[in-house]
Design a protein around this motif. Structure first.
Motif, PDB file in Angstrom:
ATOM      1  N   ALA A  20       0.832  -1.203   0.000  1.00 28.67           N
ATOM      2  CA  ALA A  20       0.000   0.000   0.000  1.00 28.67           C
ATOM      3  C   ALA A  20       0.866   1.253   0.000  1.00 28.67           C
ATOM      4  N   ASP A  21       1.931   1.231   0.787  1.00 27.00           N
ATOM      5  CA  ASP A  21       2.842   2.382   0.824  1.00 27.00           C
ATOM      6  C   ASP A  21       3.517   2.590  -0.531  1.00 27.00           C
ATOM      7  N   LEU A  22       3.967   1.493  -1.164  1.00 29.30           N
ATOM      8  CA  LEU A  22       4.636   1.590  -2.471  1.00 29.30           C
ATOM      9  C   LEU A  22       3.678   2.056  -3.567  1.00 29.30           C
ATOM     10  N   ALA A  23       2.447   1.520  -3.544  1.00 33.28           N
ATOM     11  CA  ALA A  23       1.472   1.804  -4.598  1.00 33.28           C
ATOM     12  C   ALA A  23       0.639   3.051  -4.321  1.00 33.28           C
ATOM     13  N   LYS A  24       0.828   3.632  -3.137  1.00 29.06           N
ATOM     14  CA  LYS A  24       0.069   4.834  -2.751  1.00 29.06           C
ATOM     15  C   LYS A  24      -1.442   4.571  -2.811  1.00 29.06           C
ATOM     16  N   MET A  25      -1.851   3.451  -2.199  1.00 27.56           N
ATOM     17  CA  MET A  25      -3.272   3.130  -2.132  1.00 27.56           C
ATOM     18  C   MET A  25      -3.617   2.702  -0.716  1.00 27.56           C
ATOM     19  N   PRO A  26      -4.874   2.801  -0.333  1.00 27.61           N
ATOM     20  CA  PRO A  26      -5.260   2.405   1.023  1.00 27.61           C
ATOM     21  C   PRO A  26      -4.999   0.920   1.278  1.00 27.61           C
ATOM     22  N   VAL A  27      -4.541   0.601   2.477  1.00 29.74           N
ATOM     23  CA  VAL A  27      -4.242  -0.788   2.819  1.00 29.74           C
ATOM     24  C   VAL A  27      -5.507  -1.641   2.743  1.00 29.74           C
ATOM     25  N   ALA A  28      -6.668  -1.078   3.035  1.00 32.05           N
ATOM     26  CA  ALA A  28      -7.918  -1.839   2.933  1.00 32.05           C
ATOM     27  C   ALA A  28      -8.166  -2.279   1.488  1.00 32.05           C
ATOM     28  N   THR A  29      -7.836  -1.438   0.523  1.00 30.06           N
ATOM     29  CA  THR A  29      -7.986  -1.788  -0.888  1.00 30.06           C
ATOM     30  C   THR A  29      -7.066  -2.942  -1.242  1.00 30.06           C
ATOM     31  N   VAL A  30      -5.826  -2.878  -0.763  1.00 31.64           N
ATOM     32  CA  VAL A  30      -4.852  -3.941  -1.031  1.00 31.64           C
ATOM     33  C   VAL A  30      -5.353  -5.261  -0.433  1.00 31.64           C
ATOM     34  N   LYS A  31      -5.832  -5.225   0.806  1.00 29.55           N
ATOM     35  CA  LYS A  31      -6.319  -6.442   1.456  1.00 29.55           C
ATOM     36  C   LYS A  31      -7.532  -7.009   0.728  1.00 29.55           C
ATOM     37  N   ASN A  32      -8.414  -6.141   0.231  1.00 27.11           N
ATOM     38  CA  ASN A  32      -9.562  -6.605  -0.557  1.00 27.11           C
ATOM     39  C   ASN A  32      -9.100  -7.275  -1.849  1.00 27.11           C
ATOM     40  N   LYS A  33      -8.113  -6.707  -2.500  1.00 25.12           N
ATOM     41  CA  LYS A  33      -7.587  -7.288  -3.735  1.00 25.12           C
ATOM     42  C   LYS A  33      -6.909  -8.635  -3.455  1.00 25.12           C
TER      43      LYS A  33
END
Length: 83
Positions: A20-33
């Motif tokens: 999430a930090d590398l991609a500049k996206m919310p960690v919740a979005t990453v976990k959903n993906k």
């Protein structure tokens, strides 16, 4: 003429928070993906029918190769250190 580029992968596996930090996206979005199977993750070790409590790790090498494979131009992939 051949043009060479180098792609640096920060680590072969990263946590959802690190991605999430590398991609500049919310960690919740990453976990959903991750839950939906949109990111390649390292296989968890299971112990005789018990659910693994290991943190899912995103496979950055697989993700990078997936991105390279979708490139429509002329591309040759060399992986240093691979046999």
């Amino acid at each position: 003429m051949t043009i060479q580029i180098a792609i640096a992968i920060p680590a072969p596996f990263v946590t959802a928070q690190q991605f999430a930090d590398l991609a500049k996206m919310p960690v919740a979005t990453v976990k959903n993906k991750i839950r939906r199977g949109e990111f390649p993750i390292r296989k968890k070790k299971s112990n005789a029918g018990t659910a693994s409590r290991e943190t899912p790790l995103i496979n950055m090498v697989a993700l990078t190769l997936e991105g390279a494979a979708s490139y429509k131009g002329n591309l040759v992939v060399n992986i240093e250190g691979a046999e």
